[in-house]
Motif scaffolding. Structure first.
Motif, PDB file in Angstrom:
ATOM      1  N   PRO A 538      52.984  41.918  32.990  1.00  0.00           N
ATOM      2  CA  PRO A 538      51.523  42.045  33.027  1.00  0.00           C
ATOM      3  C   PRO A 538      51.059  43.268  32.238  1.00  0.00           C
ATOM      4  N   ARG A 539      49.924  43.139  31.554  1.00  0.00           N
ATOM      5  CA  ARG A 539      49.377  44.278  30.814  1.00  0.00           C
ATOM      6  C   ARG A 539      48.005  44.698  31.324  1.00  0.00           C
ATOM      7  N   SER A 540      47.342  43.871  32.145  1.00  0.00           N
ATOM      8  CA  SER A 540      46.093  44.294  32.771  1.00  0.00           C
ATOM      9  C   SER A 540      45.889  43.506  34.057  1.00  0.00           C
ATOM     10  N   VAL A 541      45.094  44.105  34.981  1.00  0.00           N
ATOM     11  CA  VAL A 541      44.827  43.463  36.268  1.00  0.00           C
ATOM     12  C   VAL A 541      43.411  43.808  36.682  1.00  0.00           C
ATOM     13  N   THR A 542      42.763  42.887  37.383  1.00  0.00           N
ATOM     14  CA  THR A 542      41.430  43.124  37.927  1.00  0.00           C
ATOM     15  C   THR A 542      41.326  42.351  39.234  1.00  0.00           C
ATOM     16  N   ALA A 543      40.416  42.783  40.116  1.00  0.00           N
ATOM     17  CA  ALA A 543      40.334  42.161  41.432  1.00  0.00           C
ATOM     18  C   ALA A 543      38.914  42.229  41.957  1.00  0.00           C
ATOM     19  N   SER A 544      38.648  41.386  42.948  1.00  0.00           N
ATOM     20  CA  SER A 544      37.344  41.317  43.605  1.00  0.00           C
ATOM     21  C   SER A 544      37.490  41.821  45.027  1.00  0.00           C
ATOM     22  N   VAL A 545      36.940  42.987  45.313  1.00  0.00           N
ATOM     23  CA  VAL A 545      37.039  43.585  46.644  1.00  0.00           C
ATOM     24  C   VAL A 545      36.235  42.747  47.640  1.00  0.00           C
ATOM     25  N   GLY A 546      36.867  42.409  48.744  1.00  0.00           N
ATOM     26  CA  GLY A 546      36.197  41.636  49.778  1.00  0.00           C
ATOM     27  C   GLY A 546      36.531  40.167  49.769  1.00  0.00           C
ATOM     28  N   THR A 547      37.060  39.649  48.657  1.00  0.00           N
ATOM     29  CA  THR A 547      37.430  38.233  48.580  1.00  0.00           C
ATOM     30  C   THR A 547      38.927  38.025  48.450  1.00  0.00           C
ATOM     31  N   GLY A 548      39.660  39.050  48.018  1.00  0.00           N
ATOM     32  CA  GLY A 548      41.092  38.918  47.803  1.00  0.00           C
ATOM     33  C   GLY A 548      41.467  38.345  46.459  1.00  0.00           C
ATOM     34  N   ALA A 549      40.479  37.916  45.658  1.00  0.00           N
ATOM     35  CA  ALA A 549      40.774  37.336  44.342  1.00  0.00           C
ATOM     36  C   ALA A 549      41.337  38.407  43.413  1.00  0.00           C
ATOM     37  N   MET A 550      42.351  38.034  42.637  1.00  0.00           N
ATOM     38  CA  MET A 550      42.960  38.967  41.697  1.00  0.00           C
ATOM     39  C   MET A 550      43.410  38.193  40.463  1.00  0.00           C
ATOM     40  N   LEU A 551      43.148  38.759  39.292  1.00  0.00           N
ATOM     41  CA  LEU A 551      43.501  38.157  38.011  1.00  0.00           C
ATOM     42  C   LEU A 551      44.351  39.129  37.214  1.00  0.00           C
ATOM     43  N   ALA A 552      45.278  38.590  36.442  1.00  0.00           N
ATOM     44  CA  ALA A 552      46.131  39.431  35.595  1.00  0.00           C
ATOM     45  C   ALA A 552      46.411  38.704  34.284  1.00  0.00           C
ATOM     46  N   ILE A 553      46.579  39.490  33.222  1.00  0.00           N
ATOM     47  CA  ILE A 553      46.927  38.956  31.901  1.00  0.00           C
ATOM     48  C   ILE A 553      48.315  39.453  31.539  1.00  0.00           C
ATOM     49  N   ASP A 554      49.182  38.542  31.088  1.00  0.00           N
ATOM     50  CA  ASP A 554      50.526  38.955  30.710  1.00  0.00           C
ATOM     51  C   ASP A 554      50.551  39.389  29.245  1.00  0.00           C
ATOM     52  N   SER A 555      51.737  39.779  28.795  1.00  0.00           N
ATOM     53  CA  SER A 555      51.873  40.316  27.435  1.00  0.00           C
ATOM     54  C   SER A 555      51.573  39.283  26.361  1.00  0.00           C
ATOM     55  N   GLY A 556      51.624  37.991  26.701  1.00  0.00           N
ATOM     56  CA  GLY A 556      51.349  36.947  25.728  1.00  0.00           C
ATOM     57  C   GLY A 556      49.916  36.454  25.736  1.00  0.00           C
ATOM     58  N   ARG A 562      45.965  35.030  41.276  1.00  0.00           N
ATOM     59  CA  ARG A 562      46.887  35.128  42.412  1.00  0.00           C
ATOM     60  C   ARG A 562      46.476  34.180  43.531  1.00  0.00           C
ATOM     61  N   GLN A 563      47.441  33.375  43.977  1.00  0.00           N
ATOM     62  CA  GLN A 563      47.229  32.455  45.085  1.00  0.00           C
ATOM     63  C   GLN A 563      47.785  33.000  46.389  1.00  0.00           C
ATOM     64  N   SER A 564      48.878  33.762  46.299  1.00  0.00           N
ATOM     65  CA  SER A 564      49.490  34.404  47.463  1.00  0.00           C
ATOM     66  C   SER A 564      50.276  35.600  46.951  1.00  0.00           C
ATOM     67  N   SER A 565      50.960  36.307  47.872  1.00  0.00           N
ATOM     68  CA  SER A 565      51.679  37.517  47.468  1.00  0.00           C
ATOM     69  C   SER A 565      52.785  37.241  46.466  1.00  0.00           C
ATOM     70  N   ALA A 566      53.277  36.013  46.388  1.00  0.00           N
ATOM     71  CA  ALA A 566      54.367  35.699  45.464  1.00  0.00           C
ATOM     72  C   ALA A 566      54.045  34.524  44.547  1.00  0.00           C
ATOM     73  N   LEU A 567      52.793  34.074  44.524  1.00  0.00           N
ATOM     74  CA  LEU A 567      52.447  32.898  43.721  1.00  0.00           C
ATOM     75  C   LEU A 567      51.195  33.182  42.903  1.00  0.00           C
ATOM     76  N   TRP A 568      51.339  33.059  41.593  1.00  0.00           N
ATOM     77  CA  TRP A 568      50.218  33.165  40.667  1.00  0.00           C
ATOM     78  C   TRP A 568      50.128  31.851  39.890  1.00  0.00           C
ATOM     79  N   SER A 569      48.932  31.338  39.722  1.00  0.00           N
ATOM     80  CA  SER A 569      48.759  30.110  38.942  1.00  0.00           C
ATOM     81  C   SER A 569      48.139  30.455  37.593  1.00  0.00           C
ATOM     82  N   MET A 570      48.514  29.703  36.558  1.00  0.00           N
ATOM     83  CA  MET A 570      48.004  29.949  35.220  1.00  0.00           C
ATOM     84  C   MET A 570      46.579  29.401  35.098  1.00  0.00           C
ATOM     85  N   VAL A 571      45.688  30.216  34.524  1.00  0.00           N
ATOM     86  CA  VAL A 571      44.306  29.801  34.315  1.00  0.00           C
ATOM     87  C   VAL A 571      44.091  29.342  32.881  1.00  0.00           C
ATOM     88  N   SER A 572      44.519  30.175  31.902  1.00  0.00           N
ATOM     89  CA  SER A 572      44.281  29.830  30.503  1.00  0.00           C
ATOM     90  C   SER A 572      45.145  30.693  29.602  1.00  0.00           C
TER      91      SER A 572
END
Length: 582
Positions: A538-556, A562-572
């Motif tokens: 991962p090279r960047s991360v952002t999150a929404s306080v109060g909802t638990g939503a979190m997004l991250a961008i990888d090096s590519g 993030r869906q759970s503590s160990a599961l992330w789904s690809m958006v785009s």
């Protein structure tokens, strides 16, 4: 107090022994009792079950005193195992006292400090001569975090190993007891969260619009009483200039207990000093205690003096820290909105023509939207005009926007704040004077800021209180608290929850990862920071306080949700930047 160590007799051969984990033994005992009371039928017809199971929120532990003729190491081992249960039950401390002489027990300050250990202590055992009356047992401990006497948690940068000594004396009856011991408790990290209750204290912002959280850890059996005492004492030093208090100085609990009645009412009996507060101030104090003590269980707080309920105005509605708005992203050179697991065009298109977007930020409700243009400018963008330059400099840090619309960045050791009026403030912070700021992110309520910096002591993550004037213009920062000390080479910090940061750091093998770190300790896993696997490099991360939503961008350039503590789904694919408001 710490009692001086008295030398024991000449020691014989030594051997190592791990202290018995009492929590495991007790849980097994409870499970055995449960199994004995509830058996699975092995014959008869198949039937539908409609029995309601009780939701057991607490585990009972069984503590036992020293056995007759116990050796010095067995006495210390038993004391350590029983004492760690003390925060959950006063009876456990009563049993722990059986292992200690009366004089040593009277001088022992059990909560002066708590050492959170990587694992159980290892006892250094010595063969004791049959005629010895005094000896010493050493315990080797590996400390991963500490807790002070006000419930403030500090994670260690690395595991620290040292020795804790116990002096023992043999009584006239031939029984060994601990006669010298150091103040405080020692608990394995795996058990710490069962013994201590993570409690968020809330203090209002000066404009009385938002709560500012302060996470503490208190003994489970007395956590509401301890939390109330700390609220009455006022905010911690690092938040004193970023929050306010309406409770008159000198107000304290009339009795050393906060009780919960059968109907769920939390009765807080205070000394008469509280009567100096106005009805509105008492209402705010009630709301503060309600937010800190009720834990969303439908309980209400009632203030009283000498058993007489206090009248107050209507309890005000104050917001907990919460992100306002959806995430924005830059994909294929266009500004888009992240909605669920897809990218959509914004309601009002924003032009990025002629810009080199390298960082993105937005205020509440997308006002304003700003990008870093290359590394030397931060500009405000809109759909109806040329970009408005807010900040200029060399190697500007990625921006953050607070709830007042001010845009934060940094250059070297200086913090830069562009106000909505167009004025630019430079904040010279003494504790940053020899460091280079790498990341800045203001919390949703605007009272705290997370800063990643590098310097002679390496990469560090700090959270400080934001000091503002009467017009809410930032004028300085408080002395900070360190967060996520165990996370290596942090490059970015973003608010993930009201007292939690999402960090981009390195795991032990050097690979980049997203971590969660608590400001005051992370609930679960002994309060320690933990990695959130699932995003490759991962090279960047952002999150929404109060909802638990979190997004991250990888090096590519792949965006993950993030869906759970160990599961992330690809958006785009093809995403360059992403940011929730803040």
């Amino acid at each position: 107090m710490t009692t001086p160590r008295t030398p024991g007799p000449v020691r014989g051969p030594r051997r190592r022994l791990a202290a018995l984990p009492a929590a495991l033994v007790s849980v097994l005992a409870v499970l055995a009792l449960t199994v004995a009371c509830a058996r699975i039928p092995t014959n008869g017809p198949v039937r539908d079950g409609d029995t309601e199971l009780e939701n057991i929120s607490e585990i009972g532990y069984i503590a036992s005193g020293p056995a007759a003729g116990a050796s010095p190491d067995q006495v210390v081992q038993g004391f350590l195992s029983v004492a760690q249960l003390g925060p959950t039950s006063s009876s456990s401390f009563a049993v722990a006292q059986e292992y200690v002489t009366d004089a040593a027990w009277e001088g022992w300050d059990r909560y002066a400090r708590v050492l959170v250990l990587e694992e159980d202590p290892e006892l250094d055992l010595t063969d004791v001569p049959a005629d010895a009356t005094e000896t010493t047992v050493d315990a080797t401990v590996r400390v991963v975090a500490t807790l002070d006497d006000r419930g403030m948690y500090t994670e260690e940068a690395r595991t620290n190993e040292f020795t804790v000594s116990f002096g023992l004396s043999r009584s006239a009856g031939g029984e060994w007891r601990i006669s010298q011991l150091e103040d405080g408790l020692m608990l394995p990290a795996a058990f710490f969260g069962q013994a201590f209750h993570p409690t968020t204290l809330y203090f209002p912002t000066p404009d009385l619009a938002w709560w500012v959280p302060d996470l503490r850890w208190f003994p489970r059996q007395t956590w509401r009483t301890d939390a109330t005492s700390e609220i009455l004492a006022g905010p911690p030093e690092w938040l004193q200039d970023s929050t306010t208090t309406v409770i008159p100085e000198g107000t304290s609990l009339a009795i050393d207990a906060v009780t919960v009645t059968d109907d769920g009412t939390i009765d807080v009996s205070l000394t008469s000093t509280i009567s100096q507060a106005s009805a509105d101030q008492r209402a705010l104090a009630t709301a503060q205690l309600q937010a800190s003590l009720a834990e969303g269980e439908g309980r209400t707080v009632v203030l009283s003096v000498q058993n007489a309920p206090l009248t107050s105005a209507e309890v005000p509605s104050i917001s907990a820290p919460r992100t306002s708005g959806e995430a924005l992203a830059v994909s294929d050179g266009e500004l888009v909105r992240v909605v669920g697991r897809e990218l959509r065009e914004p309601d009002e298109p924003v032009s990025l023509a002629g810009l080199d977007p390298t960082a993105l930020a937005a205020g509440p409700g997308d006002e304003p939207v700003v990008v870093r243009d290359g590394t030397r400018r931060i500009v405000r963008v809109s759909g109806d005009g040329a970009p408005d330059v807010l900040l200029s400099g060399a190697k500007l840090v990625a921006p953050s926007v607070d709830r007042f619309g001010a845009v934060w960045s940094a250059q070297g050791s200086e913090l830069l704040v562009a106000m909505p009026s167009g004025a630019v403030r430079t904040l010279d912070v003494d504790w940053l004077s020899s460091r280079t700021v790498r990341s800045v992110h203001v919390s949703p309520e605007g009272a705290r800021v997370a800063i990643v910096s590098s310097g002679p002591s390496g990469r560090l993550v700090h959270v400080a209180g934001v000091v503002r004037d009467a017009e809410n213009v930032p004028t300085g920062l408080s002395a900070p608290v360190q967060v996520g000390a165990s996370v290596r080479q942090v490059t970015q910090a973003a608010w993930q929850d009201e007292a939690v940061l999402a960090l981009i750091g390195q795991e032990a093998d050097g690979d980049a990862a997203v971590f969660l770190s608590g400001v005051g300790g992370l609930a679960g896993q002994g309060g320690l920071s933990r990695a959130q696997p699932g995003v490759p490099e991962p090279r960047s991360v952002t999150a929404s306080v109060g909802t638990g939503a979190m997004l991250a961008i990888d090096s590519g350039g792949t965006l993950y949700s993030r869906q759970s503590s160990a599961l992330w789904s690809m958006v785009s694919d093809g995403v360059d930047l992403v940011a929730y408001p803040g």
